[in-house]
Design an enzyme around this catalytic site. Structure first.
Site, PDB file in Angstrom:
ATOM      1  N   ASP A   1      50.631  -1.005  -5.208  1.00  0.00           N
ATOM      2  CA  ASP A   1      50.912   0.380  -5.577  1.00  0.00           C
ATOM      3  C   ASP A   1      52.131   0.496  -6.488  1.00  0.00           C
ATOM      4  OD1 ASP A   1      48.823   0.923  -3.960  1.00  0.00           O
ATOM      5  OD2 ASP A   1      49.910   2.286  -2.620  1.00  0.00           O
TER       6      ASP A   1
ATOM      7  N   ASP B   1      38.765   2.291  -2.305  1.00  0.00           N
ATOM      8  CA  ASP B   1      39.914   1.513  -1.835  1.00  0.00           C
ATOM      9  C   ASP B   1      39.462   0.408  -0.879  1.00  0.00           C
ATOM     10  OD1 ASP B   1      42.578   0.959  -1.863  1.00  0.00           O
ATOM     11  OD2 ASP B   1      43.232   2.886  -1.045  1.00  0.00           O
TER      12      ASP B   1
HETATM   13  C1  GAL Z   1      46.437   2.818  -1.384  1.00  0.00           C
HETATM   14  C2  GAL Z   1      46.101   2.923  -2.846  1.00  0.00           C
HETATM   15  C3  GAL Z   1      46.791   4.142  -3.379  1.00  0.00           C
HETATM   16  C4  GAL Z   1      46.316   5.356  -2.621  1.00  0.00           C
HETATM   17  C5  GAL Z   1      46.507   5.163  -1.112  1.00  0.00           C
HETATM   18  C6  GAL Z   1      45.860   6.257  -0.305  1.00  0.00           C
HETATM   19  O1  GAL Z   1      45.814   1.759  -0.858  1.00  0.00           O
HETATM   20  O2  GAL Z   1      46.537   1.771  -3.514  1.00  0.00           O
HETATM   21  O3  GAL Z   1      46.550   4.260  -4.758  1.00  0.00           O
HETATM   22  O4  GAL Z   1      44.962   5.563  -2.924  1.00  0.00           O
HETATM   23  O5  GAL Z   1      45.965   3.951  -0.706  1.00  0.00           O
HETATM   24  O6  GAL Z   1      46.004   6.076   1.070  1.00  0.00           O
END
Ligand code: GAL
Length: 587
Positions: free
Chosen positions: A243, A186
């Site tokens: 997301d 991420d």
């Molecule tokens: C976001 C990501 C999600 C999930 C989340 C966890 O940035 O896009 O899919 O992984 O973080 O904190």
């Protein structure tokens, strides 16, 4: 159903002779090409080629078809523990998900302790994973599944747990020692790294390779343009969107970041040309099972399958209904997604409500999705000439798993209600049908010496309002201090747009000013970046400008800039990048 005609001749024969045929699907004209059209201009040229989509330069045997698995985030957020994960692993096997092809079990954010151990290594949260991460990995493997894990390239994860920044090598080694097969990396806090995203991901890629363990790398950067800056050199998949949430607007938005013009110039007709075996566009994980009903779950699943998107289930598999299980394991719909030819489906029709996608398959047939996104019940037709076929063709319903018979010239799905669709396979086995011609490089990268106006290139990524080309956002001529400019980029509100200059440009020049239509107190700011927002490399900054600020001239050196991002930031106001151009002194 219409009577059978004797000759079923594929248009591919014609293509082989003619090489290129242009199919004009639906034409409207609009001088500012960036502005969304309702019935949009979609011209597709087909090539006679029979191969797969563009080849990856990261040559591995990994993810030759879109990865399939389950990820903990959509179902549980950070509320995960080893008992839950074991139960999910059991359910993946017992429900038939594993047999249907779902192999990766990915533990997302929330698995780790809030600090590293005394040697600086990552450890699982002792309360949630008391047996440790290697043990959970062993359990996952004992079920015949593969083990995936989440990390972040910033100093913290999105849940503010330890990130991998400055621990890259140690963490990749740790993952390899735990038997990890898949890493979702991420990008929270990555803007503080002081590195380009390309530098960051290359570092991870190299350390992963050094471990000697094959591990899929999944770029999670909320869709900040990995296809533009060469994600395929570093990873097997990259996010194309922010997301996903469990409602249809979000599902459609994410699909359009990959299959439509939410994130790239409409002339590309989506990101299909950047996907292929070993490198996939990822419009985020599935919400199948978390949506309102079967109609929504199926529409979402069919879209992901036709888009050759990774299929990472995101529902609680231990509480899944039989209806949801049947959607997620539907063999003929999954087969479209997993087709070895690896073509990402592309739109052949879109009038805003009704969409038709086409995905030519390895066996010479083609998969077609006819989807009603609108409120009203409607018929949707696909004529064979839009999908490279002619004459009379066999049509099979992929959800019902039965033949619908033979159809001459076209097929119509009748009375489709809101979110309803048909997923069909058309044609007979034979040599693979042609794919559209990818956008030629010279249309979207700097390929020549001297000046290239950015408005002569299709942008490769955008966020916020789409820019207008050679006019203001409102469609008027760009006018600054008595001078009219024929070339330039018109923006409104928040508007970030990336051009691929591929290291060929030495300078960037432009004149920026708020548009004369702006209100007296309107404020805006222009910034030029090297690469994406996470790279955070601002090359030029106008600071706050008002309508009365004199125009500012930009003339800056560019060194090894692969992607140049122009960002205008205003509140509902218009700003213009007049005469925006790059200068290349190299061949
Ligand atoms: C976001 C990501 C999600 C999930 C989340 C966890 O940035 O896009 O899919 O992984 O973080 O904190």
């Amino acid at each position: 159903m219409k009577p059978t005609a004797p000759a079923n001749r594929r248009l591919s024969i014609l293509f082989a002779v003619a090489m290129v045929v242009v199919l004009t699907i639906c034409v409207t004209s609009n001088s500012s090409e960036g502005v969304n059209n309702q019935a949009r201009k979609t011209a597709i040229s087909y090539s006679a080629g029979q191969g797969t989509a563009t080849g990856s330069s990261l040559r591995t045997e990994l993810a030759l078809t879109p990865p399939m698995g389950w990820n903990s985030w959509n179902a549980f957020k950070a509320k995960i523990d080893e008992q839950k994960i074991r139960q999910i692993a059991d359910a993946m096997v017992d429900s038939g998900m594993k047999d249907a092809g779902y192999t990766y079990l990915v533990i997302d954010d929330g698995w780790m302790a809030d600090s590293r151990d005394s040697n600086g290594n990552l450890v699982g949260d002792p309360n949630k994973f008391p047996s440790g991460m290697k043990a959970i990995g062993d359990y996952i493997h004992s079920k015949g599944l593969k083990f995936g894990i989440y990390e972040d390239r910033g100093h913290l994860t999105c849940q503010q747990l330890p990130g991998s920044f400055k621990h890259e090598q140690a963490d990749m080694n740790t993952f390899a020692s735990w038997g990890v097969d898949y890493i979702k990396l991420d990008s929270c806090f990555a803007e503080n790294n002081g590195r380009l995203s390309t530098e960051d991901y290359t570092i991870y890629r190299n350390y992963i390779t050094e471990t000697g363990r094959p591990m899929v790398l999944s770029i999670s950067d909320f869709g900040n343009g990995a296809w533009a800056w060469g994600g395929e050199d570093m990873a097997q998949l990259w996010r194309t969107s922010g997301d996903i949430y469990p409602w249809m607007d979000s599902v459609y938005y994410c699909a359009d970041t990959s299959g439509g013009d939410q994130s790239i110039h409409p002339a590309f007709n989506g990101l299909w040309q950047f996907a292929g075996p070993g490198h996939w566009n990822d419009p985020d994980m599935l919400q199948v099972g978390n949506l309102k009903n079967d109609t929504e779950n199926k529409a979402h699943f069919s879209l992901w399958c036709i888009l050759a998107a990774p299929l990472m289930a995101g529902n609680d598999l231990t509480a899944m209904t039989e209806q949801v299980r049947q959607v997620l394991t539907s063999p003929e719909v999954i087969a479209v997604n997993q087709d070895v030819r690896g073509i990402q489906g592309y739109k052949v029709y879109d009038d805003g409500d009704r969409e038709v996608y086409n995905k030519p398959l390895a066996d010479g047939t083609t998969a077609v999705l006819l989807l009603n996104k609108g409120e009203k019940e409607t018929d949707i037709e696909v004529s064979w000439d839009k999908i490279g076929l002619s004459g009379t063709q066999l049509v099979r319903d992929l959800w019902m798993r039965r033949s619908l018979g033979e159809f001459e010239d076209s097929f119509t799905a009748h009375n489709l209600g809101k979110h309803e669709h048909k997923m069909i396979k058309v044609g007979r086995p034979g040599s693979p049908l042609p794919t559209p011609v990818p956008m030629p490089l010279e249309k979207y990268t700097v390929t020549r010496q001297g000046e290239t106006h950015l408005s002569d290139l299709y942008y490769i990524w955008k966020a916020g309002n789409a820019p207008a080309y050679n006019t203001t956002y409102g469609g008027d001529p760009i006018w600054i201090a008595g001078q009219t400019f024929n070339k330039g980029i018109g923006c409104k509100g928040k508007c970030a747009v990336m051009f691929k200059v591929d290291g060929h440009a030495n300078r960037f020049r432009a004149i920026v000013a708020m548009d004369k239509s702006s209100k007296e107190n309107a404020k805006g700011r222009f910034r030029v970046y090297n690469e994406d927002f996470f790279a955070n490399k601002v090359l030029w900054d106008s600071r706050e400008m008002t309508k009365d600020s004199p125009a500012k001239e930009i003339d800056i050196e560019l060194k090894d800039v692969q992607c140049l991002m122009l960002v205008f930031d205003g509140k509902e106001v218009l700003g213009n990048w007049a005469d925006a151009r790059v200068i290349s002194e190299r061949d």
